[in-house]
Scaffold this motif. Structure first.
Motif, PDB file in Angstrom:
ATOM      1  N   LEU A  15       3.944  -0.580   3.739  1.00  0.00           N
ATOM      2  CA  LEU A  15       3.204   0.668   3.640  1.00  0.00           C
ATOM      3  C   LEU A  15       4.194   1.816   3.500  1.00  0.00           C
ATOM      4  O   LEU A  15       5.178   1.875   4.235  1.00  0.00           O
ATOM      5  CB  LEU A  15       2.330   0.878   4.879  1.00  0.00           C
ATOM      6  N   THR A  16       3.929   2.734   2.573  1.00  0.00           N
ATOM      7  CA  THR A  16       4.812   3.884   2.396  1.00  0.00           C
ATOM      8  C   THR A  16       4.433   5.020   3.337  1.00  0.00           C
ATOM      9  O   THR A  16       5.252   5.448   4.143  1.00  0.00           O
ATOM     10  CB  THR A  16       4.796   4.365   0.932  1.00  0.00           C
ATOM     11  N   ASN A  17       3.203   5.517   3.266  1.00  0.00           N
ATOM     12  CA  ASN A  17       2.767   6.645   4.099  1.00  0.00           C
ATOM     13  C   ASN A  17       1.433   6.322   4.745  1.00  0.00           C
ATOM     14  O   ASN A  17       0.458   6.065   4.042  1.00  0.00           O
ATOM     15  CB  ASN A  17       2.597   7.916   3.249  1.00  0.00           C
ATOM     16  N   ARG A  57       5.437  -9.983   9.029  1.00  0.00           N
ATOM     17  CA  ARG A  57       6.432  -8.945   8.704  1.00  0.00           C
ATOM     18  C   ARG A  57       5.687  -7.685   8.286  1.00  0.00           C
ATOM     19  O   ARG A  57       5.011  -7.676   7.260  1.00  0.00           O
ATOM     20  CB  ARG A  57       7.338  -9.395   7.564  1.00  0.00           C
ATOM     21  N   LEU A  58       5.829  -6.634   9.089  1.00  0.00           N
ATOM     22  CA  LEU A  58       5.185  -5.360   8.800  1.00  0.00           C
ATOM     23  C   LEU A  58       6.260  -4.297   8.655  1.00  0.00           C
ATOM     24  O   LEU A  58       7.145  -4.192   9.499  1.00  0.00           O
ATOM     25  CB  LEU A  58       4.239  -4.951   9.934  1.00  0.00           C
ATOM     26  N   SER A  59       6.162  -3.496   7.595  1.00  0.00           N
ATOM     27  CA  SER A  59       7.124  -2.404   7.430  1.00  0.00           C
ATOM     28  C   SER A  59       6.399  -1.159   6.950  1.00  0.00           C
ATOM     29  O   SER A  59       5.432  -1.237   6.197  1.00  0.00           O
ATOM     30  CB  SER A  59       8.245  -2.789   6.465  1.00  0.00           C
ATOM     31  N   ILE A  60       6.902  -0.016   7.416  1.00  0.00           N
ATOM     32  CA  ILE A  60       6.307   1.267   7.093  1.00  0.00           C
ATOM     33  C   ILE A  60       7.430   2.272   6.900  1.00  0.00           C
ATOM     34  O   ILE A  60       8.437   2.228   7.606  1.00  0.00           O
ATOM     35  CB  ILE A  60       5.326   1.685   8.212  1.00  0.00           C
ATOM     36  N   VAL A  61       7.295   3.153   5.915  1.00  0.00           N
ATOM     37  CA  VAL A  61       8.316   4.173   5.679  1.00  0.00           C
ATOM     38  C   VAL A  61       8.029   5.403   6.531  1.00  0.00           C
ATOM     39  O   VAL A  61       8.861   5.822   7.320  1.00  0.00           O
ATOM     40  CB  VAL A  61       8.421   4.537   4.178  1.00  0.00           C
ATOM     41  N   ASN A  62       6.848   5.990   6.379  1.00  0.00           N
ATOM     42  CA  ASN A  62       6.481   7.191   7.129  1.00  0.00           C
ATOM     43  C   ASN A  62       5.162   6.969   7.838  1.00  0.00           C
ATOM     44  O   ASN A  62       4.122   6.913   7.190  1.00  0.00           O
ATOM     45  CB  ASN A  62       6.335   8.402   6.188  1.00  0.00           C
ATOM     46  N   GLY A  63       5.205   6.819   9.148  1.00  0.00           N
ATOM     47  CA  GLY A  63       3.975   6.638   9.905  1.00  0.00           C
ATOM     48  C   GLY A  63       4.199   5.800  11.134  1.00  0.00           C
ATOM     49  O   GLY A  63       5.309   5.383  11.445  1.00  0.00           O
ATOM     50  N   GLN A  64       3.125   5.549  11.810  1.00  0.00           N
ATOM     51  CA  GLN A  64       3.157   4.866  13.090  1.00  0.00           C
ATOM     52  C   GLN A  64       2.577   3.471  12.962  1.00  0.00           C
ATOM     53  O   GLN A  64       1.679   3.232  12.154  1.00  0.00           O
ATOM     54  CB  GLN A  64       2.346   5.678  14.096  1.00  0.00           C
ATOM     55  N   MET A  65       3.068   2.554  13.817  1.00  0.00           N
ATOM     56  CA  MET A  65       2.549   1.199  13.880  1.00  0.00           C
ATOM     57  C   MET A  65       2.074   0.951  15.313  1.00  0.00           C
ATOM     58  O   MET A  65       2.844   1.121  16.255  1.00  0.00           O
ATOM     59  CB  MET A  65       3.667   0.220  13.511  1.00  0.00           C
ATOM     60  N   VAL A  66       0.814   0.580  15.469  1.00  0.00           N
ATOM     61  CA  VAL A  66       0.231   0.278  16.775  1.00  0.00           C
ATOM     62  C   VAL A  66      -0.384  -1.105  16.668  1.00  0.00           C
ATOM     63  O   VAL A  66      -1.348  -1.300  15.933  1.00  0.00           O
ATOM     64  CB  VAL A  66      -0.839   1.324  17.171  1.00  0.00           C
ATOM     65  N   LEU A  67       0.177  -2.066  17.395  1.00  0.00           N
ATOM     66  CA  LEU A  67      -0.200  -3.460  17.207  1.00  0.00           C
ATOM     67  C   LEU A  67      -0.472  -4.141  18.538  1.00  0.00           C
ATOM     68  O   LEU A  67       0.291  -3.987  19.490  1.00  0.00           O
ATOM     69  CB  LEU A  67       0.947  -4.183  16.489  1.00  0.00           C
ATOM     70  N   SER A  68      -1.578  -4.891  18.604  1.00  0.00           N
ATOM     71  CA  SER A  68      -1.889  -5.746  19.751  1.00  0.00           C
ATOM     72  C   SER A  68      -1.712  -7.185  19.311  1.00  0.00           C
ATOM     73  O   SER A  68      -2.253  -7.585  18.281  1.00  0.00           O
ATOM     74  CB  SER A  68      -3.332  -5.533  20.218  1.00  0.00           C
ATOM     75  N   ILE A  69      -0.955  -7.956  20.100  1.00  0.00           N
ATOM     76  CA  ILE A  69      -0.728  -9.367  19.783  1.00  0.00           C
ATOM     77  C   ILE A  69      -1.011 -10.210  21.022  1.00  0.00           C
ATOM     78  O   ILE A  69      -0.874  -9.727  22.142  1.00  0.00           O
ATOM     79  CB  ILE A  69       0.709  -9.621  19.262  1.00  0.00           C
ATOM     80  N   HIS A 106       0.845  -1.197   0.000  1.00  0.00           N
ATOM     81  CA  HIS A 106       0.000   0.000   0.000  1.00  0.00           C
ATOM     82  C   HIS A 106       0.881   1.248   0.000  1.00  0.00           C
ATOM     83  O   HIS A 106       1.932   1.272   0.629  1.00  0.00           O
ATOM     84  CB  HIS A 106      -0.884  -0.038   1.246  1.00  0.00           C
ATOM     85  N   THR A 107       0.441   2.294  -0.713  1.00  0.00           N
ATOM     86  CA  THR A 107       1.245   3.503  -0.822  1.00  0.00           C
ATOM     87  C   THR A 107       0.818   4.582   0.165  1.00  0.00           C
ATOM     88  O   THR A 107       1.615   4.988   1.001  1.00  0.00           O
ATOM     89  CB  THR A 107       1.204   4.052  -2.260  1.00  0.00           C
ATOM     90  N   ASN A 108      -0.395   5.075   0.093  1.00  0.00           N
ATOM     91  CA  ASN A 108      -0.844   6.187   0.941  1.00  0.00           C
ATOM     92  C   ASN A 108      -2.165   5.863   1.613  1.00  0.00           C
ATOM     93  O   ASN A 108      -3.162   5.657   0.932  1.00  0.00           O
ATOM     94  CB  ASN A 108      -1.040   7.464   0.106  1.00  0.00           C
ATOM     95  N   GLY A 109      -2.168   5.850   2.938  1.00  0.00           N
ATOM     96  CA  GLY A 109      -3.395   5.616   3.687  1.00  0.00           C
ATOM     97  C   GLY A 109      -3.161   4.681   4.849  1.00  0.00           C
ATOM     98  O   GLY A 109      -2.107   4.059   4.965  1.00  0.00           O
ATOM     99  N   ASN A 110      -4.137   4.588   5.702  1.00  0.00           N
ATOM    100  CA  ASN A 110      -4.025   3.760   6.894  1.00  0.00           C
ATOM    101  C   ASN A 110      -4.455   2.330   6.614  1.00  0.00           C
ATOM    102  O   ASN A 110      -5.310   2.082   5.766  1.00  0.00           O
ATOM    103  CB  ASN A 110      -4.874   4.341   8.022  1.00  0.00           C
TER     104      ASN A 110
END
Length: 163
Positions: free
Chosen positions: A74-76, A92-104, A56-60
């Motif tokens: 995710l890019t942005n 495997r989760l990766s993001i360029v610009n933004g926040q990651m909030v995860l419950s496991i 995904h490029t732009n969005g949550n």
């Protein structure tokens, strides 16, 4: 007959001053694997036990009750959700610009690694053995470490909490 569903939107080259909004709601069996490529807008994936692969490029991106393999680039935007891998699964989760909030789940069984280039990593309510912790990275073993849980961000924070 091809074993896949493909949905595509082509925007008109001349909108004549109008704004177009396209929103898809696609329901599939929980056991299906999902391969999703998206450019602008939000994505929500709920109750999938198959493998989920999102580019995904732009969005949550909102994840809820995904229990199969999970691969997200995710890019942005923001990655948020409640997810869990079972057995020797891979997340495997990766993001360029933004926040990651995860419950496991606290019962997750995986080698755990979370790292950011610019930002911080926070891990709460999880028992990690072989713990290595810095402001911008945390790694260790959850359970017996049979699976893999790898989280990466370039610019932004990673927050992980056990439930």
């Amino acid at each position: 007959n091809t074993g896949k569903i493909e949905v595509e939107t082509e925007q008109p080259s001349n909108s004549s001053g109008r704004e177009f909004i396209v929103e898809y709601h696609i329901r599939v069996p929980a056991s299906w694997d999902i391969d999703l490529n998206h450019v602008n807008g939000g994505i929500s994936v709920d109750s999938i036990a198959g493998t989920v692969d999102i580019d995904h490029t732009n969005g949550n991106i909102r994840l809820n009750e995904t229990t199969g393999g999970l691969f997200v680039d995710l890019t942005n935007g923001q990655i948020e959700g409640k997810t869990g891998i079972s057995g020797p699964g891979v997340c495997r989760l990766s993001i360029v610009n933004g926040q990651m909030v995860l419950s496991i789940p606290k019962s997750t069984d995986a080698a755990f690694s979370a790292a950011v280039t610019n930002g911080r990593v926070s891990v709460r309510e999880l028992v990690l053995t072989n713990l290595t912790s810095r402001l911008n990275s945390v790694s260790g073993t959850l359970g017996a470490g049979q699976g893999e849980l790898t989280l990466r961000a370039v610019n932004g924070n990673i927050d992980v909490v056990g439930y």
